[in-house]
Design a protein around this motif. Structure first.
Motif, PDB file in Angstrom:
ATOM      1  N   GLY A 169      35.048  37.459  46.764  1.00  0.00           N
ATOM      2  CA  GLY A 169      34.321  36.240  47.153  1.00  0.00           C
ATOM      3  C   GLY A 169      35.266  35.063  47.113  1.00  0.00           C
ATOM      4  N   GLY A 170      36.134  34.814  46.138  1.00  0.00           N
ATOM      5  CA  GLY A 170      36.985  33.890  46.050  1.00  0.00           C
ATOM      6  C   GLY A 170      38.070  33.746  47.497  1.00  0.00           C
ATOM      7  N   ALA A 171      38.487  35.016  47.358  1.00  0.00           N
ATOM      8  CA  ALA A 171      39.341  35.250  48.467  1.00  0.00           C
ATOM      9  C   ALA A 171      38.700  34.811  50.003  1.00  0.00           C
ATOM     10  CB  ALA A 171      39.885  36.812  48.738  1.00  0.00           C
ATOM     11  N   GLY A 172      37.495  35.303  50.124  1.00  0.00           N
ATOM     12  CA  GLY A 172      36.682  34.865  51.295  1.00  0.00           C
ATOM     13  C   GLY A 172      36.656  33.241  51.262  1.00  0.00           C
ATOM     14  N   GLU A 173      36.155  32.514  50.218  1.00  0.00           N
ATOM     15  CA  GLU A 173      36.020  31.092  50.279  1.00  0.00           C
ATOM     16  C   GLU A 173      37.548  30.586  50.677  1.00  0.00           C
ATOM     17  OE1 GLU A 173      34.802  29.958  46.423  1.00  0.00           O
ATOM     18  OE2 GLU A 173      32.815  31.278  46.919  1.00  0.00           O
ATOM     19  N   LEU A 174      38.558  31.025  50.156  1.00  0.00           N
ATOM     20  CA  LEU A 174      39.742  30.349  50.527  1.00  0.00           C
ATOM     21  C   LEU A 174      40.153  30.746  51.934  1.00  0.00           C
ATOM     22  CD1 LEU A 174      42.572  29.216  49.458  1.00  0.00           C
ATOM     23  CD2 LEU A 174      43.363  31.637  49.129  1.00  0.00           C
TER      24      LEU A 174
END
Length: 159
Positions: free
Chosen positions: A121-126
């Motif tokens: 999820g963090g990679a997607g937000e980035l």
């Protein structure tokens, strides 16, 4: 406007690749965790857990490739060194599957799925921050998969 790998700045590509390599590392560790549990689960729930752990490791093995190929599309280096992946991963290897109960395995795999959901999820937000909708989409898809596996595992604990 959708950014392609070519349109992203070098810094954005590097930042996204770093996040994706973290996803690859945690997916690789979780793949082996699931395979270990698949081989060693015993007890009354053997058959459904044996099958579920196999579904997880087969899914995750393919996902490693998808994530690593996205790193390469972004002109990054896909880190395939197992020792480095284990070291980088927030998912830990299970210390002793020989003495693990089926419930211990479920709890460990549930924690791994929850960690993967957060990391991806963090990679997607980035990726979204940089306008990289293709990486964002990959991360959303993977996040849904990890949440589904977490749900399946949680259902075993609720019973």
């Amino acid at each position: 406007m959708t950014q392609t790998a070519v349109d992203l700045s070098t810094d954005a590509q590097a930042e996204i690749c770093e996040a994706l390599n973290q996803c690859v590392a945690e997916t690789a560790v979780t793949t082996m965790l699931a395979q270990n549990f698949h081989w060693n689960v015993t007890g009354m729930a053997f058959a459904p857990l044996h099958e579920l752990f196999q579904q997880i490791y087969e899914d995750h093995f393919a996902a490693q490739d998808d994530l690593a190929e996205r790193v390469k599309a972004l002109k990054g280096h896909a880190n395939g060194v197992l020792a480095e992946m284990v070291k980088a991963s927030k998912v830990d290897e299970y210390p002793d599957s020989k003495g693990a109960s089926a419930q211990d395995m479920i709890k460990a795999m549930l924690a791994a799925q929850e960690t993967l959901t957060q990391t991806i999820g963090g990679a997607g937000e980035l990726a979204a921050k940089h306008g990289d909708t293709l990486t964002e989409d990959l991360c959303i898809e993977r996040g849904r998969t990890h949440e589904k596996f977490a749900w399946f595992l949680r259902a075993h604990l609720d019973g």
